[in-house]
Scaffold this motif. Structure first.
Motif, PDB file in Angstrom:
ATOM      1  N   LEU A  34     -10.488  17.792   4.352  1.00 31.47           N
ATOM      2  CA  LEU A  34     -10.566  16.425   3.847  1.00 31.47           C
ATOM      3  C   LEU A  34     -11.936  15.795   4.093  1.00 31.47           C
ATOM      4  O   LEU A  34     -12.351  14.899   3.353  1.00 31.47           O
ATOM      5  CB  LEU A  34      -9.485  15.562   4.504  1.00 31.47           C
ATOM      6  N   ALA A  35     -12.607  16.248   5.141  1.00 30.41           N
ATOM      7  CA  ALA A  35     -13.922  15.689   5.474  1.00 30.41           C
ATOM      8  C   ALA A  35     -14.902  16.834   5.732  1.00 30.41           C
ATOM      9  O   ALA A  35     -15.341  17.049   6.860  1.00 30.41           O
ATOM     10  CB  ALA A  35     -13.812  14.783   6.693  1.00 30.41           C
ATOM     11  N   PRO A  36     -15.253  17.577   4.700  1.00 30.50           N
ATOM     12  CA  PRO A  36     -16.069  18.789   4.886  1.00 30.50           C
ATOM     13  C   PRO A  36     -17.477  18.521   5.393  1.00 30.50           C
ATOM     14  O   PRO A  36     -18.128  19.441   5.897  1.00 30.50           O
ATOM     15  CB  PRO A  36     -16.092  19.407   3.487  1.00 30.50           C
ATOM     16  N   ASP A  37     -17.947  17.276   5.267  1.00 26.06           N
ATOM     17  CA  ASP A  37     -19.305  16.959   5.705  1.00 26.06           C
ATOM     18  C   ASP A  37     -19.339  16.272   7.069  1.00 26.06           C
ATOM     19  O   ASP A  37     -20.389  15.782   7.492  1.00 26.06           O
ATOM     20  CB  ASP A  37     -19.991  16.056   4.674  1.00 26.06           C
ATOM     21  N   ASP A  38     -18.207  16.237   7.742  1.00 24.25           N
ATOM     22  CA  ASP A  38     -18.132  15.613   9.068  1.00 24.25           C
ATOM     23  C   ASP A  38     -18.233  16.705  10.131  1.00 24.25           C
ATOM     24  O   ASP A  38     -17.310  17.512  10.289  1.00 24.25           O
ATOM     25  CB  ASP A  38     -16.806  14.860   9.212  1.00 24.25           C
ATOM     26  N   PRO A  39     -19.329  16.772  10.897  1.00 28.04           N
ATOM     27  CA  PRO A  39     -19.466  17.835  11.902  1.00 28.04           C
ATOM     28  C   PRO A  39     -18.415  17.748  12.994  1.00 28.04           C
ATOM     29  O   PRO A  39     -18.039  18.765  13.588  1.00 28.04           O
ATOM     30  CB  PRO A  39     -20.874  17.617  12.457  1.00 28.04           C
ATOM     31  N   GLY A  40     -17.926  16.531  13.252  1.00 26.72           N
ATOM     32  CA  GLY A  40     -16.900  16.378  14.275  1.00 26.72           C
ATOM     33  C   GLY A  40     -15.611  17.076  13.912  1.00 26.72           C
ATOM     34  O   GLY A  40     -14.925  17.629  14.778  1.00 26.72           O
ATOM     35  N   MET A  41     -15.265  17.064  12.629  1.00 27.00           N
ATOM     36  CA  MET A  41     -14.048  17.734  12.190  1.00 27.00           C
ATOM     37  C   MET A  41     -14.138  19.239  12.430  1.00 27.00           C
ATOM     38  O   MET A  41     -13.185  19.876  12.882  1.00 27.00           O
ATOM     39  CB  MET A  41     -13.803  17.462  10.707  1.00 27.00           C
ATOM     40  N   HIS A  42     -15.289  19.811  12.130  1.00 27.42           N
ATOM     41  CA  HIS A  42     -15.465  21.245  12.323  1.00 27.42           C
ATOM     42  C   HIS A  42     -15.533  21.592  13.816  1.00 27.42           C
ATOM     43  O   HIS A  42     -15.075  22.663  14.231  1.00 27.42           O
ATOM     44  CB  HIS A  42     -16.721  21.713  11.593  1.00 27.42           C
ATOM     45  N   THR A  43     -16.067  20.671  14.619  1.00 28.93           N
ATOM     46  CA  THR A  43     -16.088  20.886  16.064  1.00 28.93           C
ATOM     47  C   THR A  43     -14.677  20.846  16.627  1.00 28.93           C
ATOM     48  O   THR A  43     -14.310  21.652  17.491  1.00 28.93           O
ATOM     49  CB  THR A  43     -16.975  19.826  16.743  1.00 28.93           C
ATOM     50  N   HIS A  64     -21.350  25.903  12.017  1.00 31.67           N
ATOM     51  CA  HIS A  64     -21.248  25.200  10.736  1.00 31.67           C
ATOM     52  C   HIS A  64     -21.437  23.699  10.946  1.00 31.67           C
ATOM     53  O   HIS A  64     -22.108  23.034  10.136  1.00 31.67           O
ATOM     54  CB  HIS A  64     -19.895  25.470  10.086  1.00 31.67           C
ATOM     55  N   ALA A  65     -20.865  23.163  12.025  1.00 31.96           N
ATOM     56  CA  ALA A  65     -21.048  21.743  12.333  1.00 31.96           C
ATOM     57  C   ALA A  65     -22.528  21.419  12.501  1.00 31.96           C
ATOM     58  O   ALA A  65     -23.011  20.383  12.022  1.00 31.96           O
ATOM     59  CB  ALA A  65     -20.275  21.379  13.599  1.00 31.96           C
ATOM     60  N   LEU A  66     -23.260  22.321  13.148  1.00 29.65           N
ATOM     61  CA  LEU A  66     -24.685  22.092  13.374  1.00 29.65           C
ATOM     62  C   LEU A  66     -25.501  22.262  12.101  1.00 29.65           C
ATOM     63  O   LEU A  66     -26.580  21.676  11.972  1.00 29.65           O
ATOM     64  CB  LEU A  66     -25.193  23.029  14.467  1.00 29.65           C
ATOM     65  N   SER A  67     -24.991  23.047  11.163  1.00 32.84           N
ATOM     66  CA  SER A  67     -25.685  23.154   9.875  1.00 32.84           C
ATOM     67  C   SER A  67     -25.561  21.848   9.093  1.00 32.84           C
ATOM     68  O   SER A  67     -26.426  21.520   8.277  1.00 32.84           O
ATOM     69  CB  SER A  67     -25.119  24.318   9.057  1.00 32.84           C
ATOM     70  N   ILE A  68     -24.495  21.095   9.365  1.00 32.98           N
ATOM     71  CA  ILE A  68     -24.304  19.789   8.730  1.00 32.98           C
ATOM     72  C   ILE A  68     -25.165  18.740   9.416  1.00 32.98           C
ATOM     73  O   ILE A  68     -25.829  17.932   8.761  1.00 32.98           O
ATOM     74  CB  ILE A  68     -22.821  19.375   8.791  1.00 32.98           C
ATOM     75  N   ASP A  69     -25.148  18.754  10.749  1.00 33.89           N
ATOM     76  CA  ASP A  69     -25.925  17.782  11.526  1.00 33.89           C
ATOM     77  C   ASP A  69     -26.548  18.490  12.726  1.00 33.89           C
ATOM     78  O   ASP A  69     -25.889  18.677  13.753  1.00 33.89           O
ATOM     79  CB  ASP A  69     -25.029  16.635  12.002  1.00 33.89           C
TER      80      ASP A  69
END
Length: 249
Positions: A34-43, A64-69
């Motif tokens: 739902l929030a693919p660009d949120d690094p917190g979600m992937h973390t 992947h989270a770090l690739s976003i931010d």
């Protein structure tokens, strides 16, 4: 338009049961979708995967989270924990170094950095990191415990004893600290105090203590100190106690 769920990294209490672990992974997979660009979600998803024992998959999510931010400090911290657990100590150190730069007030990050620096044999740097952790949080027992392994010396046991007593002052049921406190007192020649200290080891920790005692005997045969032998596995990486939301901007 779907409501974007708010993530609560490292505050989620994952059940030890396999069913609940699977449920947690599924939940955070949906949240990340739902929030693919949120690094917190992937973390968060990485944390759920790590709890289920899928370390390599967790590492992938943190990366992947770090690739976003690339400035998301919590992802570096979590990556360091996973890499350390996976036995990639040098890579874990690099991740923790990045974490402490972005989380300068987090005692857990400095404590875990100190832990891996001990394993890498870089005691001076480890001492700096651990003392920083203690300055941030004087009640962090694991930092005091790890520090004792750094300051331990055969010809001057007082600094190690002081560190262990500081650990015990903040965590009275810490069997490992109590055991090494007793061992240091014994090595110092204070037999009565050593016995009194050992008597305080919690019964629940006796299996661990039996293993440590066997390790101590092996160390004696190889002319190593129990502290130097044990320092590399003194503490597992600790998890953060507070939620950290960071902007992706």
């Amino acid at each position: 338009m779907p409501i974007m769920p708010k993530h609560s990294t490292n505050l989620v209490k994952f059940s030890k049961g396999q069913d609940r672990q699977d449920e947690s992974v599924a939940k955070f997979e949906r949240a990340a979708a739902l929030a693919p660009d949120d690094p917190g979600m992937h973390t968060d998803l990485g944390a759920a995967l790590r709890t289920r024992g899928q370390i390599t998959e967790a590492i992938g999510r943190y990366e992947h989270a770090l690739s976003i931010d690339p400035e998301f400090g919590l992802a570096y911290y979590s990556l360091g924990n996973a890499l350390s657990e996976y036995g990639k100590i040098a890579e874990a150190e690099e991740a923790y170094q990045q974490a402490v730069q972005r989380l300068p007030d987090d005692a857990s990050a400095f404590n875990n950095l100190g832990h891996v620096l001990i394993e890498l044999g870089r005691k001076a740097e480890a001492e700096t990191a651990l003392r920083t952790a203690i300055e941030i949080d004087p009640h962090r027992a694991s930092a005091h415990f790890n520090l004792h392994a750094v300051v331990y010396r055969d010809d001057d046991l007082d600094p190690a004893i002081a560190s262990l007593e500081a650990a015990l002052a903040t965590s009275t049921d810490d069997g490992k600290s109590q055991f090494f406190h007793a061992m240091c007192l014994k090595q110092k020649g204070d037999k009565d105090a050593a016995i009194a200290s050992f008597d305080k080891v919690p019964l629940d920790d006796m299996d661990t203590i039996i293993g440590l005692t066997a390790g101590t005997m092996l160390c004696a045969r190889s002319n190593k100190t129990p502290q130097s032998e044990y320092s590399a596995r003194a503490r597992k990486p600790t998890r953060m106690r507070k939620t950290r939301r960071q902007s992706t901007g």
